[in-house]
Scaffold this motif. Sequence first.
Motif, PDB file in Angstrom:
ATOM      1  N   GLU A 347       0.806  -1.219   0.000  1.00 25.34           N
ATOM      2  CA  GLU A 347       0.000   0.000   0.000  1.00 25.34           C
ATOM      3  C   GLU A 347       0.844   1.277   0.000  1.00 25.34           C
ATOM      4  O   GLU A 347       0.295   2.383   0.004  1.00 25.34           O
ATOM      5  N   THR A 349       2.668   4.419  -1.285  1.00 25.19           N
ATOM      6  CA  THR A 349       2.506   5.227  -2.487  1.00 25.19           C
ATOM      7  C   THR A 349       3.863   5.448  -3.137  1.00 25.19           C
ATOM      8  O   THR A 349       4.920   5.288  -2.500  1.00 25.19           O
ATOM      9  N   ASP A 350       3.840   5.831  -4.410  1.00 28.07           N
ATOM     10  CA  ASP A 350       5.097   6.123  -5.098  1.00 28.07           C
ATOM     11  C   ASP A 350       5.851   7.250  -4.393  1.00 28.07           C
ATOM     12  O   ASP A 350       7.084   7.228  -4.306  1.00 28.07           O
TER      13      ASP A 350
END
Length: 365
Positions: A347, A349-350
């Motif tokens: 989960e 994020t980039d």
Amino acid sequence: MQQLNNLSARIAVYQESIKAAVDRVIASGWLVLGPEVKRFEQQFAAYLGARHCVGVANGTEAIELALKALGIDSGDRVATVANAGAYTTTALLAIGAEPHYIDVDIDTHVTTLADVRVAIEAGVKAVVVTHLYGLAIPEIAEIAALCAARNVPLIEDCAQAHGAAVGGKRVGSFGDISSFSFYPTKNLGALGDGGAVVTNKDELADKVLALRQYGWASKYTVKVAGGRNSRLDEMQAAILSEFLPGLDEANGRRREIAAYYSSQIKHAGIALPKEGAFNYVAHLYVVRTAHRDALREHLRTLNIASDVHYPIPDYRQPVFGERFSGVQLANTDRLAQEILTLPCYPEMTDAEVSGVVAAVNGWRA
């Protein structure tokens, strides 16, 4: 704060299916060893390409019951690594067996065919190998063949490697028997404790089925010695059945994050993992540095969590006193001083991943 793992984020993704699973169990009124456990056992066995899966209470008891099913008894020497959190050691001590510690490769952190061969030559009764940090042992097929040729049972500890494969074959299906943990932070984790024993051998599955419930051959009839109460409950099984279809996709995201780390972290003082494309499911992303504590403090000041998996080799645990004072495993001892785990979970994020990279690259060793 960048967490090491964010279980709330995973629960949020599956919130509706979790609620449906729990409601289904409550409506059935069947809470222990019912249809949900059978369903998950069948699904997970099929996923692994194995004949049998037996749900148990947790991953450590899965190792213990696997050992008992193989006939390992008090005083028997069993080969195991010492860099995997002492869970196999705990299971061995529970049945009075003697750990025979073997070293690991300095780059992969897992054991090798050569180390297993030396242990077999030393006369161990069985071998436990650990697919650590999500990396399937590169030589697992050769290790399994050697153990079979020498008639030494092989147990795979797969607690951190759900879905990892070598040559298209998933871990947990190479040895005589294998153990899995479904602790919440695992690649396939429940919302509480849980575990499983997996095997392709009917007789071993039958023994574990008895051992997980008092050694019963039938209700209230104790036939198998060494039994205990170690049962996967219906709610956890139902939740695991909801999570299982998404395991490969989640593992893919873990690999993406690990690959990004490996391509973007550029620091002369840090050694990165040596992972393969398919045999690594990135349960943990573990780097090495001679200045581990300094890197960890640097990350802490930037609100990035890290951890050490694991700081004390089994044979140096205080519980043993001087019992294993003569054990010297160079790679295991060195790794315990140098390893550090960075955040890596599906989960993320980039932006969060990039933030970890920037923080690591900004460290002045």
